[in-house]
Design a protein around this motif. Sequence first.
Motif, PDB file in Angstrom:
ATOM      1  N   LEU A  86       0.827  -1.210   0.000  1.00 19.95           N
ATOM      2  CA  LEU A  86       0.000   0.000   0.000  1.00 19.95           C
ATOM      3  C   LEU A  86       0.862   1.262   0.000  1.00 19.95           C
ATOM      4  N   GLY A  87       2.064   1.124   0.529  1.00 17.46           N
ATOM      5  CA  GLY A  87       2.925   2.302   0.657  1.00 17.46           C
ATOM      6  C   GLY A  87       2.295   3.272   1.636  1.00 17.46           C
ATOM      7  N   ASP A  88       2.133   4.516   1.219  1.00 17.52           N
ATOM      8  CA  ASP A  88       1.531   5.547   2.075  1.00 17.52           C
ATOM      9  C   ASP A  88       0.003   5.580   1.965  1.00 17.52           C
ATOM     10  N   GLN A  89      -0.557   4.805   1.052  1.00 16.29           N
ATOM     11  CA  GLN A  89      -2.004   4.803   0.833  1.00 16.29           C
ATOM     12  C   GLN A  89      -2.706   4.001   1.935  1.00 16.29           C
ATOM     13  N   SER A  90      -3.849   4.480   2.393  1.00 18.38           N
ATOM     14  CA  SER A  90      -4.618   3.736   3.400  1.00 18.38           C
ATOM     15  C   SER A  90      -5.384   2.609   2.715  1.00 18.38           C
ATOM     16  N   LEU A  91      -5.772   1.614   3.485  1.00 12.28           N
ATOM     17  CA  LEU A  91      -6.549   0.499   2.946  1.00 12.28           C
ATOM     18  C   LEU A  91      -7.883   1.008   2.398  1.00 12.28           C
ATOM     19  N   SER A  92      -8.534   1.896   3.130  1.00 14.44           N
ATOM     20  CA  SER A  92      -9.839   2.402   2.668  1.00 14.44           C
ATOM     21  C   SER A  92      -9.700   3.169   1.351  1.00 14.44           C
ATOM     22  N   ASP A  93      -8.626   3.948   1.185  1.00 20.82           N
ATOM     23  CA  ASP A  93      -8.405   4.645  -0.089  1.00 20.82           C
ATOM     24  C   ASP A  93      -8.159   3.649  -1.217  1.00 20.82           C
ATOM     25  N   PHE A  94      -7.379   2.619  -0.924  1.00 15.24           N
ATOM     26  CA  PHE A  94      -7.114   1.581  -1.927  1.00 15.24           C
ATOM     27  C   PHE A  94      -8.418   0.917  -2.362  1.00 15.24           C
ATOM     28  N   PRO A 126     -16.233  -5.657   6.743  1.00 18.57           N
ATOM     29  CA  PRO A 126     -15.185  -5.868   7.739  1.00 18.57           C
ATOM     30  C   PRO A 126     -13.923  -6.396   7.046  1.00 18.57           C
ATOM     31  N   CYS A 127     -12.877  -5.617   7.125  1.00 21.99           N
ATOM     32  CA  CYS A 127     -11.633  -6.052   6.494  1.00 21.99           C
ATOM     33  C   CYS A 127     -10.445  -5.388   7.187  1.00 21.99           C
ATOM     34  N   CYS A 128      -9.304  -5.987   7.001  1.00 21.08           N
ATOM     35  CA  CYS A 128      -8.055  -5.398   7.466  1.00 21.08           C
ATOM     36  C   CYS A 128      -6.932  -5.976   6.617  1.00 21.08           C
ATOM     37  N   ALA A 129      -5.758  -5.415   6.769  1.00 24.57           N
ATOM     38  CA  ALA A 129      -4.617  -5.862   5.971  1.00 24.57           C
ATOM     39  C   ALA A 129      -3.430  -6.129   6.887  1.00 24.57           C
ATOM     40  N   ILE A 130      -2.676  -7.142   6.517  1.00 26.72           N
ATOM     41  CA  ILE A 130      -1.455  -7.461   7.260  1.00 26.72           C
ATOM     42  C   ILE A 130      -0.289  -7.511   6.295  1.00 26.72           C
ATOM     43  N   SER A 131       0.861  -7.237   6.824  1.00 26.90           N
ATOM     44  CA  SER A 131       2.082  -7.360   6.042  1.00 26.90           C
ATOM     45  C   SER A 131       2.687  -8.709   6.400  1.00 26.90           C
TER      46      SER A 131
END
Length: 173
Positions: free
Chosen positions: A57-65, A83-88
């Motif tokens: 995502l870099g500097d982009q938020s998940l919601s913006d993506f 309902p979602c989230c992201a992990i590295s």
Amino acid sequence: MSGCVLASCPGPHAIVLVLRLGRHTQEEQQTVALVKNLFGKAAMKYMIILFTCRDELGDQSLSDFLKDADVNLRSLLQECGEPCCAISNSRHTEKTEKEAQVQELVELIDKMVQNNQGAFFSDPIYKDIDQTVRQQEEHLKKVYADELQNKIKLVEKEYAHKPPEEKEKQIKL
């Protein structure tokens, strides 16, 4: 799939669909369709989307993506209630960051459990499995109890002419 159902009996509190960030393939769409066909649309109320490769995502938020995501992915998110989230999952991610991401997922699951009033997902497939598991459990209890009684009888017969302490010692083993 049957192993999944058996392991999650009497039903899951959350169904976590893991997707790679940045793509939503035909295979992933077919997986969602399979879940819906197998468990019905009600299963979507219990689904959380977990995206991997958060670092992309870099500097982009998940919601913006997600605002610019593929129409099929946005539709899936709407069906789930978003309902979602992201992990590295990169090995270069710091331990504290990974722990924070796991905590975010756990909190998302907790919130889902609260929103569903603590109820787990239930479907006729789970009711059938649960009944079958209980019947099997009762059968095994009887088999093991009978087996134990047979072993005790053998010990009693074998140690009939020996001191009672030896017989009791063998029975306790």
